[in-house]
Design a protein around this motif. Structure first.
Motif, PDB file in Angstrom:
ATOM      1  N   TYR A 108      -4.808   7.223  -4.899  1.00  0.00           N
ATOM      2  CA  TYR A 108      -4.910   6.649  -3.541  1.00  0.00           C
ATOM      3  C   TYR A 108      -5.778   5.390  -3.514  1.00  0.00           C
ATOM      4  O   TYR A 108      -5.670   4.577  -2.609  1.00  0.00           O
ATOM      5  CB  TYR A 108      -5.393   7.696  -2.524  1.00  0.00           C
ATOM      6  CG  TYR A 108      -6.633   8.491  -2.893  1.00  0.00           C
ATOM      7  CD1 TYR A 108      -7.904   7.948  -2.784  1.00  0.00           C
ATOM      8  CD2 TYR A 108      -6.511   9.824  -3.329  1.00  0.00           C
ATOM      9  CE1 TYR A 108      -9.035   8.692  -3.108  1.00  0.00           C
ATOM     10  CE2 TYR A 108      -7.638  10.574  -3.659  1.00  0.00           C
ATOM     11  CZ  TYR A 108      -8.901  10.011  -3.547  1.00  0.00           C
ATOM     12  OH  TYR A 108     -10.016  10.738  -3.865  1.00  0.00           O
ATOM     13  N   ASP A 111      -3.327   2.552  -4.011  1.00  0.00           N
ATOM     14  CA  ASP A 111      -2.591   2.277  -2.768  1.00  0.00           C
ATOM     15  C   ASP A 111      -3.495   1.542  -1.781  1.00  0.00           C
ATOM     16  O   ASP A 111      -3.089   0.578  -1.144  1.00  0.00           O
ATOM     17  CB  ASP A 111      -2.112   3.591  -2.121  1.00  0.00           C
ATOM     18  CG  ASP A 111      -1.082   4.310  -2.981  1.00  0.00           C
ATOM     19  OD1 ASP A 111      -0.562   3.685  -3.925  1.00  0.00           O
ATOM     20  OD2 ASP A 111      -0.799   5.496  -2.702  1.00  0.00           O
ATOM     21  N   GLN A 112      -4.745   2.029  -1.668  1.00  0.00           N
ATOM     22  CA  GLN A 112      -5.679   1.439  -0.710  1.00  0.00           C
ATOM     23  C   GLN A 112      -5.949  -0.037  -1.035  1.00  0.00           C
ATOM     24  O   GLN A 112      -5.981  -0.883  -0.125  1.00  0.00           O
ATOM     25  CB  GLN A 112      -6.983   2.249  -0.731  1.00  0.00           C
ATOM     26  CG  GLN A 112      -7.943   1.876   0.392  1.00  0.00           C
ATOM     27  CD  GLN A 112      -9.232   2.707   0.330  1.00  0.00           C
ATOM     28  OE1 GLN A 112      -9.292   3.742  -0.351  1.00  0.00           O
ATOM     29  NE2 GLN A 112     -10.242   2.257   1.037  1.00  0.00           N
ATOM     30  N   ARG A 114      -4.009  -2.176  -2.549  1.00  0.00           N
ATOM     31  CA  ARG A 114      -2.824  -2.979  -2.208  1.00  0.00           C
ATOM     32  C   ARG A 114      -2.692  -3.127  -0.696  1.00  0.00           C
ATOM     33  O   ARG A 114      -2.496  -4.234  -0.182  1.00  0.00           O
ATOM     34  CB  ARG A 114      -1.588  -2.279  -2.806  1.00  0.00           C
ATOM     35  CG  ARG A 114      -0.274  -2.989  -2.580  1.00  0.00           C
ATOM     36  CD  ARG A 114       0.870  -2.240  -3.282  1.00  0.00           C
ATOM     37  NE  ARG A 114       0.888  -0.787  -3.030  1.00  0.00           N
ATOM     38  CZ  ARG A 114       1.375  -0.220  -1.928  1.00  0.00           C
ATOM     39  NH1 ARG A 114       1.888  -0.954  -0.963  1.00  0.00           N
ATOM     40  NH2 ARG A 114       1.344   1.105  -1.784  1.00  0.00           N
ATOM     41  N   LEU A 115      -2.870  -2.017   0.030  1.00  0.00           N
ATOM     42  CA  LEU A 115      -2.694  -2.054   1.492  1.00  0.00           C
ATOM     43  C   LEU A 115      -3.788  -2.897   2.154  1.00  0.00           C
ATOM     44  O   LEU A 115      -3.515  -3.644   3.103  1.00  0.00           O
ATOM     45  CB  LEU A 115      -2.709  -0.620   2.050  1.00  0.00           C
ATOM     46  CG  LEU A 115      -1.497   0.225   1.648  1.00  0.00           C
ATOM     47  CD1 LEU A 115      -1.760   1.714   1.904  1.00  0.00           C
ATOM     48  CD2 LEU A 115      -0.234  -0.229   2.395  1.00  0.00           C
ATOM     49  N   SER A 168      -6.724  10.642   3.437  1.00  0.00           N
ATOM     50  CA  SER A 168      -5.302  10.649   3.754  1.00  0.00           C
ATOM     51  C   SER A 168      -5.065  10.181   5.196  1.00  0.00           C
ATOM     52  O   SER A 168      -4.182   9.353   5.460  1.00  0.00           O
ATOM     53  CB  SER A 168      -4.759  12.069   3.554  1.00  0.00           C
ATOM     54  OG  SER A 168      -3.392  12.090   3.809  1.00  0.00           O
ATOM     55  N   LEU A 171      -5.590   6.401   5.521  1.00  0.00           N
ATOM     56  CA  LEU A 171      -4.489   5.590   4.990  1.00  0.00           C
ATOM     57  C   LEU A 171      -3.252   5.687   5.885  1.00  0.00           C
ATOM     58  O   LEU A 171      -2.550   4.706   6.095  1.00  0.00           O
ATOM     59  CB  LEU A 171      -4.147   6.027   3.555  1.00  0.00           C
ATOM     60  CG  LEU A 171      -5.208   5.742   2.494  1.00  0.00           C
ATOM     61  CD1 LEU A 171      -4.780   6.283   1.129  1.00  0.00           C
ATOM     62  CD2 LEU A 171      -5.493   4.246   2.379  1.00  0.00           C
ATOM     63  N   GLN A 172      -3.000   6.893   6.427  1.00  0.00           N
ATOM     64  CA  GLN A 172      -1.831   7.053   7.308  1.00  0.00           C
ATOM     65  C   GLN A 172      -2.011   6.276   8.603  1.00  0.00           C
ATOM     66  O   GLN A 172      -1.125   5.539   9.031  1.00  0.00           O
ATOM     67  CB  GLN A 172      -1.636   8.530   7.655  1.00  0.00           C
ATOM     68  CG  GLN A 172      -1.124   9.378   6.497  1.00  0.00           C
ATOM     69  CD  GLN A 172      -1.032  10.844   6.895  1.00  0.00           C
ATOM     70  OE1 GLN A 172      -0.246  11.215   7.750  1.00  0.00           O
ATOM     71  NE2 GLN A 172      -1.854  11.675   6.286  1.00  0.00           N
ATOM     72  N   TYR A 175      -2.600   2.273   7.855  1.00  0.00           N
ATOM     73  CA  TYR A 175      -1.617   1.499   7.095  1.00  0.00           C
ATOM     74  C   TYR A 175      -0.231   2.136   7.033  1.00  0.00           C
ATOM     75  O   TYR A 175       0.635   1.627   6.328  1.00  0.00           O
ATOM     76  CB  TYR A 175      -2.121   1.297   5.656  1.00  0.00           C
ATOM     77  CG  TYR A 175      -3.473   0.635   5.570  1.00  0.00           C
ATOM     78  CD1 TYR A 175      -3.654  -0.676   6.020  1.00  0.00           C
ATOM     79  CD2 TYR A 175      -4.566   1.306   5.031  1.00  0.00           C
ATOM     80  CE1 TYR A 175      -4.894  -1.293   5.935  1.00  0.00           C
ATOM     81  CE2 TYR A 175      -5.803   0.695   4.940  1.00  0.00           C
ATOM     82  CZ  TYR A 175      -5.968  -0.601   5.396  1.00  0.00           C
ATOM     83  OH  TYR A 175      -7.185  -1.198   5.290  1.00  0.00           O
ATOM     84  N   HIS A 177       0.614   4.813   5.526  1.00  0.00           N
ATOM     85  CA  HIS A 177       0.803   5.443   4.208  1.00  0.00           C
ATOM     86  C   HIS A 177       1.341   6.864   4.411  1.00  0.00           C
ATOM     87  O   HIS A 177       0.989   7.512   5.402  1.00  0.00           O
ATOM     88  CB  HIS A 177      -0.570   5.474   3.520  1.00  0.00           C
ATOM     89  CG  HIS A 177      -0.568   5.959   2.102  1.00  0.00           C
ATOM     90  ND1 HIS A 177      -0.671   7.286   1.769  1.00  0.00           N
ATOM     91  CD2 HIS A 177      -0.507   5.281   0.930  1.00  0.00           C
ATOM     92  CE1 HIS A 177      -0.668   7.403   0.445  1.00  0.00           C
ATOM     93  NE2 HIS A 177      -0.570   6.202  -0.085  1.00  0.00           N
TER      94      HIS A 177
END
Ligand code: GDP
Ligand code: IMO
Ligand code: MG
Length: 428
Positions: A108, A111-112, A114-115, A168, A171-172, A175, A177
């Protein structure tokens, strides 16, 4: 207690990997103390190229103990892949150890990274996108997972339960996610635990014992001084402490452990990612340096921004790290230039300054005051002694020593281990 720290004196990619590999012939232990797989260290031996991201550049010597200290962050997928690749190429990796206190870089975090970069838009930092910034941010927020957590399944689950649901949700909600569950992360960690746990040690204890026995320890820096979270061009920096002080907290040893600091600088300057760069050349000379020097990132393949050597910046790096000696790399790249420039001061709003400003709006508008030196036309890749260097190259080196106020003890004239000249002795 001979402990030598090798640090990047610029914005990374100075050739630390090459210099560490060269010096590791005299070392018993090589320790990475900061950064993650945002680093890319290229080592060339007898024409064979090895690119390392996490594993110390001493690994090509079978008898050298290599350690990744607690100050680094470990992406287990990258670590395992790097180990497997080295083993498949016939290198021995049995003497690699990892600090039990090092933090894990989780999926994660990637992902974080990049986002967050996407969300920053025009304000993006130009990160390597490997998740390194978010992994360090979680460490400081006390929401990290450490390598030692892999040793106890029940404890690991407790830690993931404390951390993953909020991560989680964040991120959701921020962004879009898809989210991540405790069970998924538990499976992920348990997949890598059998490969990592046998390598875990207390890095401070290992290094201190080695030093106490009079063994030679080399501390391998990643990134560079101007990417340091405290001393770099904040916010256009990495999230760790690549400068020499990072050795102590990043390994678990006291200040006596470092007896000398070798700063590595290119004969010119490069930078990847966003942020101010006073001596940047956006003209044909900049393009020439990029092509001649092969200035494309080891990790991301991005073209590096290129410019002249900057003595204001170098003096700052000498002071911040307590650099006692310099290694000058890529001198061969300058062959063929009629003249070579070094920035010796800056002009800021009509005033001459010779310090490195903290305020980025100032650093972004300073104009370098250049000194021009004669170039040389002879190829120097095969030169193996100081005396064989063209007089103009020796003059350039002497001027760097005067401006930086430290001796240049090592000069690199090509990527291979053999393309290295030493003047006098390198002090440990
Ligand atoms: P690091 O991150 O500081 O280890 O540096 P990188 O490996 O990312 O970038 C340095 C690049 O320059 C690598 O491709 C090296 O193989 C190469 N290199 C290192 N020293 C020299 C040198 O003296 N001359 C030339 N031509 N290339 C060099
Ligand atoms: P080595 O060890 C050059 C730069 C990135 C970006 C900034 C933040 O090979 O010298 P990050 O992914 O760390 O959050 O990105 O730092 N950067 C490097 N530039 N060499 C490196 O490592 C770098 N590691 C990070 O380009 O500007
Ligand atoms: Mg690099």
């Amino acid at each position: 207690m001979p402990g030598l720290a090798v640090v990047g004196a610029q914005w990374g990619d100075e050739g630390k990997g090459k210099i560490v590999d060269y010096l590791a012939a005299q070392a018993d232990v090589v320790v990475r103390y900061a950064g993650g797989n945002n680093a890319g260290h290229t080592v060339v031996v007898g024409g064979e190229t090895v690119k390392l991201h996490l594993i110390p550049s001493g690994i090509l010597y079978p008898d050298v103990t290599c350690v990744i200290g607690n100050g680094a962050v470990i992406d287990p997928e990258v670590l395992v892949q790097e180990l497997d690749t080295l083993q498949a190429r016939g290198f021995r990796t049995a003497k690699l150890f990892i600090s039990d206190r090092a933090h894990l870089l989780m999926p994660y975090h990637r992902d974080q990274d990049r986002l967050e970069e996407e969300a920053r838009g025009a304000h993006r930092l130009g990160t390597t996108g490997r998740g390194v910034g978010p992994a360090y941010a979680d460490k400081v927020a006390r929401e990290g997972i450490r390598c030692s957590d892999l040793m106890d399944e029940a404890w690991l689950r407790q830690r993931l339960e404390a951390v993953v649901p909020r991560k989680s949700m964040l991120l959701q909600k921020l962004y879009g996610h898809p989210g991540v569950t405790v069970d998924e992360m538990m499976d992920y960690c348990l997949r890598f635990a059998p490969r990592l746990v046998p390598l875990l040690v207390d890095s401070g204890a290992l290094v201190q014992d080695a030093l106490a026995q009079g063994r030679r320890v080399l501390f391998e820096g990643a990134q560079g001084t101007l990417l340091d979270i405290d001393h770099g061009t904040y916010p256009y920096v990495t999230a760790s402490s690549p400068s020499a002080a990072g050795v102590y907290s990043g390994v678990g040893v006291g200040p006596g452990a470092v007896t000398n600091v070798l700063g590595v600088t290119k004969a010119y300057t490069t930078r990847v990612g966003q942020g101010p760069f006073p001596t940047e050349l956006t003209d044909a000379t900049g393009d020439w340096l990029r092509e001649r020097g092969g200035e494309y990132g080891t990790t991301t393949g991005r073209p590096r921004r290129c410019g002249w050597l900057d003595a204001v910046q170098l003096r700052y790096a000498v002071r911040v790290n307590g650099i006692t000696q310099l290694a000058l790399t890529k001198l061969d790249v300058l062959t063929g230039l009629d003249k070579i420039c070094i920035a010796v001061a800056y002009e800021l709003d009509g005033r001459r300054i010779d310090h490195w400003p903290a305020l980025l709006s100032e650093l972004s508008k300073v104009r370098p005051v250049y000194e021009t030196l004669p170039g040389w036309s002879e190829p120097i890749g095969e030169v193996r002694s100081w005396e064989e260097l063209p007089p103009a190259a020796r003059g350039f080196i002497r001027r760097i020593e005067e401006l930086a106020q430290v001796p240049v003890v090592c000069v690199s004239v090509g990527p291979d281990r053999d393309h290295t000249l030493v003047n006098g002795v390198i002090s440990w």
